[in-house]
Write an enzyme that holds these catalytic residues in place. Structure first.
Site, mmCIF file in Angstrom:
data_model
loop_
_atom_site.group_PDB
_atom_site.id
_atom_site.type_symbol
_atom_site.label_atom_id
_atom_site.label_comp_id
_atom_site.label_asym_id
_atom_site.label_seq_id
_atom_site.Cartn_x
_atom_site.Cartn_y
_atom_site.Cartn_z
ATOM 1 N N ASN A 104 0.835 -1.215 0.000
ATOM 2 C CA ASN A 104 0.000 0.000 0.000
ATOM 3 C C ASN A 104 0.865 1.258 0.000
ATOM 4 O OD1 ASN A 104 -3.053 -0.469 0.146
ATOM 5 N ND2 ASN A 104 -2.239 -2.030 1.545
ATOM 6 N N ASN A 162 -6.636 4.692 8.127
ATOM 7 C CA ASN A 162 -6.227 3.278 8.119
ATOM 8 C C ASN A 162 -6.938 2.572 6.976
ATOM 9 O OD1 ASN A 162 -5.016 0.857 9.070
ATOM 10 N ND2 ASN A 162 -6.951 0.286 10.039
ATOM 11 N N HIS A 167 -8.204 -1.345 5.867
ATOM 12 C CA HIS A 167 -8.456 -2.628 6.530
ATOM 13 C C HIS A 167 -9.093 -3.598 5.527
ATOM 14 C CE1 HIS A 167 -9.196 -5.343 9.848
ATOM 15 N NE2 HIS A 167 -10.409 -5.516 9.373
HETATM 16 C C1 GAR Z 1 -3.234 -4.725 4.023
HETATM 17 O O1 GAR Z 1 -3.997 -5.674 3.364
HETATM 18 C C2 GAR Z 1 -4.038 -3.985 5.060
HETATM 19 O O2 GAR Z 1 -5.387 -3.880 4.712
HETATM 20 C C3 GAR Z 1 -3.854 -4.851 6.273
HETATM 21 O O3 GAR Z 1 -2.522 -5.242 6.223
HETATM 22 C C4 GAR Z 1 -2.130 -5.374 4.863
HETATM 23 C C5 GAR Z 1 -0.786 -4.690 4.688
HETATM 24 O O4 GAR Z 1 -0.292 -4.914 3.405
HETATM 25 N N1 GAR Z 1 -4.160 -4.136 7.467
HETATM 26 C C6 GAR Z 1 -4.808 -4.641 8.507
HETATM 27 O O5 GAR Z 1 -5.143 -5.799 8.579
HETATM 28 C C7 GAR Z 1 -5.082 -3.638 9.618
HETATM 29 N N2 GAR Z 1 -5.992 -4.163 10.590
HETATM 30 P P1 GAR Z 1 0.918 -4.076 2.835
HETATM 31 O O6 GAR Z 1 2.010 -4.062 3.923
HETATM 32 O O7 GAR Z 1 1.368 -4.849 1.634
HETATM 33 O O8 GAR Z 1 0.436 -2.704 2.509
#
Ligand code: GAR
Length: 200
Positions: A17, A107, A109
């Site tokens: 992200n 955030n 999610h």
């Molecule tokens: C993402 O899918 C985000 O939605 C999730 O962690 C991942 C991080 O991916 N977040 C949560 O679960 C928060 N409760 P990334 O490090 O590749 O961006």
């Protein structure tokens, strides 16, 4: 000249992200800091490759949510950050930070909140047998994955999905949606009244 808001991204993991935000052509903001609680987070490598300053605040150095949140607040205040973007940041933030940045922390999610808050949203959606899940971008308050919802995208669950296949499709939506929300905030197109968020 376009005015860019000053953004800090907080990430604990792979940082896909974060990469989507770095690559966005019209984010309306300048990512001036990537902060992590983990020195080994791949997100930090992505930041360094993009020439973005990084900071590591290991959770174990602080020992309480309150002290950890104050340390983050000091880092972002030092750099005049206007928007804090959580991108896979897997620590809960205390009021010491959230209270000082009300409706200025986002955030993302991987579920349609309020369903499946917490760290295992994709597994829980599969276990529960939902046919539709999705992604949510929301403002951060003191409760986990709870603040006012800014945007959501639905993603169907397929009968042969496992965690990896479903999360991969969720992430396609995350990478498209998150930069759009940040850009809308930077333009001042989003207003908040209580839990209701309006896009102008
Ligand atoms: C993402 O899918 C985000 O939605 C999730 O962690 C991942 C991080 O991916 N977040 C949560 O679960 C928060 N409760 P990334 O490090 O590749 O961006």
């Amino acid at each position: 000249m376009e005015v860019l808001i000053n953004i800090a991204v907080l990430a604990s993991g792979s940082g896909t992200n974060l990469q989507a935000l770095i690559d966005a052509p019209d984010l309306g903001g300048d990512i001036g800091l990537v902060l992590s609680d983990r020195a080994d987070a791949t997100a930090l490598d992505r930041a360094r490759s993009a020439g973005i300053p990084t900071k590591v605040l290991p959770w174990d150095d602080y020992g309480s949510r309150s002290k950890f949140s104050i340390a983050i607040r000091e880092e972002v205040e030092k750099r005049d950050v206007e928007l804090v973007v959580l991108a896979g940041f897997m620590r809960v933030l205390g009021n010491e930070l959230v209270g000082a940045f009300s409706n200025q922390i986002l955030n993302i999610h991987p579920s349609l909140l309020p369903a499946f808050p917490g760290a295992h949203a994709v597994d829980q959606a599969l276990e529960h047998g939902v046919k539709l899940t999705g992604v949510t971008v929301h403002f951060v308050d003191e409760e986990v994955d709870h603040g006012p919802i800014i945007a959501q995208r639905a993603v169907p669950v397929l009968s042969d999905d496992d965690r990896d296949s479903l999360h991969a499709r969720l992430q396609v939506e995350e990478h498209d949606l998150y930069p759009k929300v940040v850009a809308a905030l930077a333009r001042g197109d989003i207003t908040v009244e209580g839990r209701k968020v309006r896009w102008d």
